[in-house]
Design a protein around this motif. Structure first.
Motif, PDB file in Angstrom:
ATOM      1  N   ALA A   1     -17.840 -91.376-103.855  1.00 10.68           N
ATOM      2  CA  ALA A   1     -19.175 -91.931-103.552  1.00 10.68           C
ATOM      3  C   ALA A   1     -19.275 -92.329-102.083  1.00 10.68           C
ATOM      4  CB  ALA A   1     -19.448 -93.126-104.451  1.00 10.68           C
ATOM      5  N   HIS A   2     -18.152 -92.733-101.486  1.00 11.48           N
ATOM      6  CA  HIS A   2     -18.168 -93.172-100.083  1.00 11.48           C
ATOM      7  C   HIS A   2     -17.559 -92.131 -99.160  1.00 11.48           C
ATOM      8  CE1 HIS A   2     -19.490 -97.325-100.947  1.00 11.48           C
ATOM      9  NE2 HIS A   2     -18.890 -97.113-102.093  1.00 11.48           N
ATOM     10  N   ASN A   3     -17.296 -90.959 -99.689  1.00 14.27           N
ATOM     11  CA  ASN A   3     -16.750 -89.871 -98.883  1.00 14.27           C
ATOM     12  C   ASN A   3     -15.432 -90.251 -98.201  1.00 14.27           C
ATOM     13  OD1 ASN A   3     -16.822 -87.289 -97.974  1.00 14.27           O
ATOM     14  ND2 ASN A   3     -18.142 -87.722 -96.210  1.00 14.27           N
ATOM     15  N   LEU A   4     -14.535 -90.861 -98.978  1.00 12.02           N
ATOM     16  CA  LEU A   4     -13.251 -91.317 -98.433  1.00 12.02           C
ATOM     17  C   LEU A   4     -12.129 -90.403 -98.912  1.00 12.02           C
ATOM     18  CD1 LEU A   4     -13.696 -95.129 -99.209  1.00 12.02           C
ATOM     19  CD2 LEU A   4     -14.288 -93.880 -97.109  1.00 12.02           C
ATOM     20  N   ARG A   5     -11.128 -90.223 -98.053  1.00 13.97           N
ATOM     21  CA  ARG A   5      -9.958 -89.427 -98.438  1.00 13.97           C
ATOM     22  C   ARG A   5      -8.973 -90.307 -99.201  1.00 13.97           C
ATOM     23  NH1 ARG A   5     -10.180 -85.062 -94.878  1.00 13.97           N
ATOM     24  NH2 ARG A   5      -9.304 -83.891 -96.609  1.00 13.97           N
ATOM     25  N   ILE A   6      -8.114 -89.655 -99.980  1.00 17.21           N
ATOM     26  CA  ILE A   6      -7.078 -90.394-100.712  1.00 17.21           C
ATOM     27  C   ILE A   6      -5.695 -89.881-100.331  1.00 17.21           C
ATOM     28  CG2 ILE A   6      -6.087 -90.820-102.993  1.00 17.21           C
ATOM     29  CD1 ILE A   6      -8.689 -91.566-103.969  1.00 17.21           C
ATOM     30  N   ILE A   7      -4.859 -90.823 -99.879  1.00 21.92           N
ATOM     31  CA  ILE A   7      -3.433 -90.542 -99.646  1.00 21.92           C
ATOM     32  C   ILE A   7      -2.704 -91.287-100.742  1.00 21.92           C
ATOM     33  CG2 ILE A   7      -1.497 -90.636 -98.016  1.00 21.92           C
ATOM     34  CD1 ILE A   7      -4.710 -91.846 -96.764  1.00 21.92           C
ATOM     35  N   GLU A   8      -2.120 -90.549-101.657  1.00 25.27           N
ATOM     36  CA  GLU A   8      -1.525 -91.174-102.837  1.00 25.27           C
ATOM     37  C   GLU A   8      -0.041 -91.392-102.590  1.00 25.27           C
ATOM     38  OE1 GLU A   8      -1.935 -88.510-106.123  1.00 25.27           O
ATOM     39  OE2 GLU A   8      -1.072 -89.935-107.553  1.00 25.27           O
TER      40      GLU A   8
ATOM     41  N   GLY B   1      -4.290 -87.276-104.994  1.00 29.27           N
ATOM     42  CA  GLY B   1      -4.724 -87.470-103.609  1.00 29.27           C
ATOM     43  C   GLY B   1      -5.120 -86.171-102.917  1.00 29.27           C
ATOM     44  N   ASP B   2      -5.915 -86.284-101.833  1.00 27.35           N
ATOM     45  CA  ASP B   2      -6.066 -85.126-100.936  1.00 27.35           C
ATOM     46  C   ASP B   2      -4.675 -84.707-100.503  1.00 27.35           C
ATOM     47  OD1 ASP B   2      -9.090 -84.964-100.285  1.00 27.35           O
ATOM     48  OD2 ASP B   2      -8.591 -87.100-100.157  1.00 27.35           O
ATOM     49  N   VAL B   3      -3.844 -85.738-100.293  1.00 26.03           N
ATOM     50  CA  VAL B   3      -2.413 -85.553-100.058  1.00 26.03           C
ATOM     51  C   VAL B   3      -1.669 -86.621-100.849  1.00 26.03           C
ATOM     52  CG1 VAL B   3      -2.224 -84.406 -97.808  1.00 26.03           C
ATOM     53  CG2 VAL B   3      -2.768 -86.843 -97.916  1.00 26.03           C
TER      54      VAL B   3
ATOM     55  N   VAL C   1       5.510 -83.977 -99.582  1.00 30.72           N
ATOM     56  CA  VAL C   1       4.061 -84.149 -99.569  1.00 30.72           C
ATOM     57  C   VAL C   1       3.472 -83.023-100.398  1.00 30.72           C
ATOM     58  CG1 VAL C   1       2.001 -84.427 -98.153  1.00 30.72           C
ATOM     59  CG2 VAL C   1       4.233 -85.059 -97.219  1.00 30.72           C
ATOM     60  N   LEU C   2       2.512 -83.363-101.266  1.00 28.36           N
ATOM     61  CA  LEU C   2       1.843 -82.365-102.101  1.00 28.36           C
ATOM     62  C   LEU C   2       0.361 -82.306-101.743  1.00 28.36           C
ATOM     63  CD1 LEU C   2       3.285 -83.216-105.653  1.00 28.36           C
ATOM     64  CD2 LEU C   2       4.236 -81.683-103.920  1.00 28.36           C
ATOM     65  N   THR C   3      -0.215 -81.126-101.870  1.00 24.20           N
ATOM     66  CA  THR C   3      -1.653 -80.958-101.674  1.00 24.20           C
ATOM     67  C   THR C   3      -2.097 -79.670-102.357  1.00 24.20           C
ATOM     68  OG1 THR C   3      -3.436 -80.839-100.024  1.00 24.20           O
ATOM     69  CG2 THR C   3      -1.394 -79.715 -99.455  1.00 24.20           C
ATOM     70  N   ASP C   4      -3.399 -79.543-102.559  1.00 24.25           N
ATOM     71  CA  ASP C   4      -3.947 -78.280-103.067  1.00 24.25           C
ATOM     72  C   ASP C   4      -4.663 -77.501-101.969  1.00 24.25           C
ATOM     73  OD1 ASP C   4      -3.090 -78.692-105.692  1.00 24.25           O
ATOM     74  OD2 ASP C   4      -4.871 -79.854-106.190  1.00 24.25           O
ATOM     75  N   ASP C   5      -4.750 -78.102-100.776  1.00 30.32           N
ATOM     76  CA  ASP C   5      -5.561 -77.532 -99.703  1.00 30.32           C
ATOM     77  C   ASP C   5      -4.665 -76.694 -98.779  1.00 30.32           C
ATOM     78  OD1 ASP C   5      -6.804 -77.204 -97.165  1.00 30.32           O
ATOM     79  OD2 ASP C   5      -8.076 -78.940 -97.524  1.00 30.32           O
ATOM     80  N   PRO C   6      -4.922 -75.387 -98.677  1.00 25.34           N
ATOM     81  CA  PRO C   6      -4.028 -74.533 -97.872  1.00 25.34           C
ATOM     82  C   PRO C   6      -4.018 -74.908 -96.387  1.00 25.34           C
ATOM     83  CG  PRO C   6      -5.938 -73.279 -98.679  1.00 25.34           C
ATOM     84  CD  PRO C   6      -5.997 -74.624 -99.335  1.00 25.34           C
ATOM     85  N   ALA C   7      -5.138 -75.400 -95.871  1.00 23.95           N
ATOM     86  CA  ALA C   7      -5.168 -75.780 -94.447  1.00 23.95           C
ATOM     87  C   ALA C   7      -4.307 -77.016 -94.209  1.00 23.95           C
ATOM     88  CB  ALA C   7      -6.605 -76.027 -94.000  1.00 23.95           C
ATOM     89  N   ILE C   8      -4.379 -77.970 -95.138  1.00 23.90           N
ATOM     90  CA  ILE C   8      -3.550 -79.172 -95.017  1.00 23.90           C
ATOM     91  C   ILE C   8      -2.075 -78.785 -95.170  1.00 23.90           C
ATOM     92  CG2 ILE C   8      -2.914 -81.333 -96.169  1.00 23.90           C
ATOM     93  CD1 ILE C   8      -5.860 -81.853 -96.682  1.00 23.90           C
ATOM     94  N   ALA C   9      -1.781 -77.909 -96.108  1.00 26.01           N
ATOM     95  CA  ALA C   9      -0.388 -77.484 -96.324  1.00 26.01           C
ATOM     96  C   ALA C   9       0.168 -76.841 -95.051  1.00 26.01           C
ATOM     97  CB  ALA C   9      -0.310 -76.514 -97.502  1.00 26.01           C
ATOM     98  N   ALA C  10      -0.640 -76.027 -94.397  1.00 23.30           N
ATOM     99  CA  ALA C  10      -0.184 -75.355 -93.173  1.00 23.30           C
ATOM    100  C   ALA C  10       0.106 -76.378 -92.077  1.00 23.30           C
ATOM    101  CB  ALA C  10      -1.244 -74.361 -92.702  1.00 23.30           C
TER     102      ALA C  10
END
Ligand SMILES: *Cc1c(COP(=O)(O)O)cnc(C)c1O
Length: 371
Positions: free
Chosen positions: A144-151, A174-176, A195-204
């Motif tokens: 709702a507040h457009n915030l990222r999550i680092i878990e 999390g986003d990460v 670190v885990l993510t589903d986003d290929p750009a973040i992974a790179a």
């Protein structure tokens, strides 16, 4: 003395490490790195895993990969390890601390809601002692507040949280997401993290920055800044062997908790509380002295030590840390739950190597201290 934590390395750890040594693959390239990243990401339901040398740098690198502009705010619990706060500061961001829930010790989401400002960029939930943060409440709030999550899932290997009617593993939200594989965690590589993510750009970005951002075509031409945060193939070899055993490790932790729960009834002691939407991985069996007990956790720990039972105190809240107060941070913070449980809480021996007899001995010692 019964140690607060001792790891168990009962499987193919030695075989896999031997394989690294006999084949010469001992640094950060090798088949176990790839396998451990792939298998741990899959276990957590994620697409990409990037292994690093510990959980502290996993958090720092994870936050860095979101490229949040300097000076924006990150909301995190005060009741956590210093690694979380350091990740925020080392990324030139402003930490905003929240209090914790008096029963699960995880971040108080009502307090998160109160502390969101136009400057907030991200939230860092930390699953404490194996109990998940209520992600079903936190995820929609962040959205709702457009915030990222680092878990921070460094204490929650295999723990699960019910979200939208589905059980999902900690580390999948999390986003990460960051893990530690330190020797006292539910699975270990000695020292290590991911670190885990589903986003290929973040992974790179994670892959590049953990490895000094060496160039592709021209190795020593750098277009971005990074660190050497690599994990070794030796560590990953151990991680692969540990992961083969994770179901048994967690089952044993749950069995240990059940024994403590039964043995420690009817004492002036708050035992671990598990929300109906949570499956804990019981990283540590944590107890908090009720107010009727005429001494604090420090005294409690001393008395247990005299009976041969080693314990660990709870985290001292980040807002009470001399180092940050000297920097002028958190000077008027008041986070009463965090302050109270730091003074009243400790965790009992909870390692994988603990025997049933030792658990009974701990129970007897706690009872004799409190009755
Ligand atoms: C253990 C831990 C870390 C840090 O992990 P290291 O591998 O020891 O650097 C980070 N966050 C939490 C909540 C932890 O418990």
């Amino acid at each position: 003395m019964i140690p607060v934590n001792e790891p168990l390395l009962p499987g193919r750890e030695l075989e896999y490490i031997n394989d690294c040594i006999t084949t010469g693959w001992i640094s950060s390239a090798g088949k176990y790195i790839d396998r451990f990243e792939r298998e741990w990401a899959a276990y957590c339901g994620r697409k990409y895993g990037v292994a690093v040398c510990n959980g502290t740098v996993a958090l720092e690198l994870a936050l860095s990969a979101l490229d949040i502009p300097a000076g924006r705010e990150v909301i995190l619990p005060s009741f956590t390890i210093v690694s979380c706060l350091e990740a925020v500061l080392r990324n030139s961001l402003i930490p905003v601390l929240v209090d914790c829930d008096p029963r699960t010790y995880c971040m108080d989401i009502a307090d998160v809601r109160r502390k969101i400002t136009p400057q907030t960029a991200a939230i860092m939930p930390v699953h404490i002692y194996g109990h998940p943060v209520n992600m079903a409440e936190l995820l929609p709030l962040a959205k709702a507040h457009n915030l990222r999550i680092i878990e921070d899932a460094a204490e929650a290997h295999g723990a699960e949280c019910l979200v939208d009617g589905k059980w999902k593993r900690c580390g999948s939200f999390g986003d990460v997401s960051a893990f530690s594989f330190y020797a006292n965690k539910n699975i270990t590589t000695g020292e290590g993290g991911m670190v885990l993510t589903d986003d290929p750009a973040i992974a790179a970005k994670l892959q590049a920055r953990r490895n000094l951002c060496f160039g592709g075509k021209e190795r020593f031409r750098h277009e971005d800044r990074g660190w050497n945060y690599r994990m070794t193939n030796l560590q990953a070899a151990m991680g692969c062997a540990q992961l083969e055993r994770i179901d048994a490790f967690i089952a044993r932790k749950l069995d240990m908790a059940a024994r403590y729960n039964t043995g420690l009834q009817n004492l002036p002691l708050q035992l671990p509380f598990i929300e109906p939407w949570a499956k804990t991985s019981v990283w540590m069996y944590a107890v908090v002295l009720e107010d009727s007990v005429p001494f604090d956790a420090n005294e409690f720990a001393g008395r247990l030590m005299a009976l041969g039972v080693q314990t660990r105190p709870f985290f001292k809240g980040m807002h009470e840390q001399p180092v940050y107060r000297q920097m002028g941070l958190f000077l008027d913070a008041s986070l009463p739950v965090t302050e109270r449980i730091y003074r009243r809480g400790l965790y009992l021996p909870s390692g994988q190597a603990i025997t049933d007899e030792q658990i009974e001995q701990v129970i007897t010692s706690v009872r004799s201290t409190l009755v």
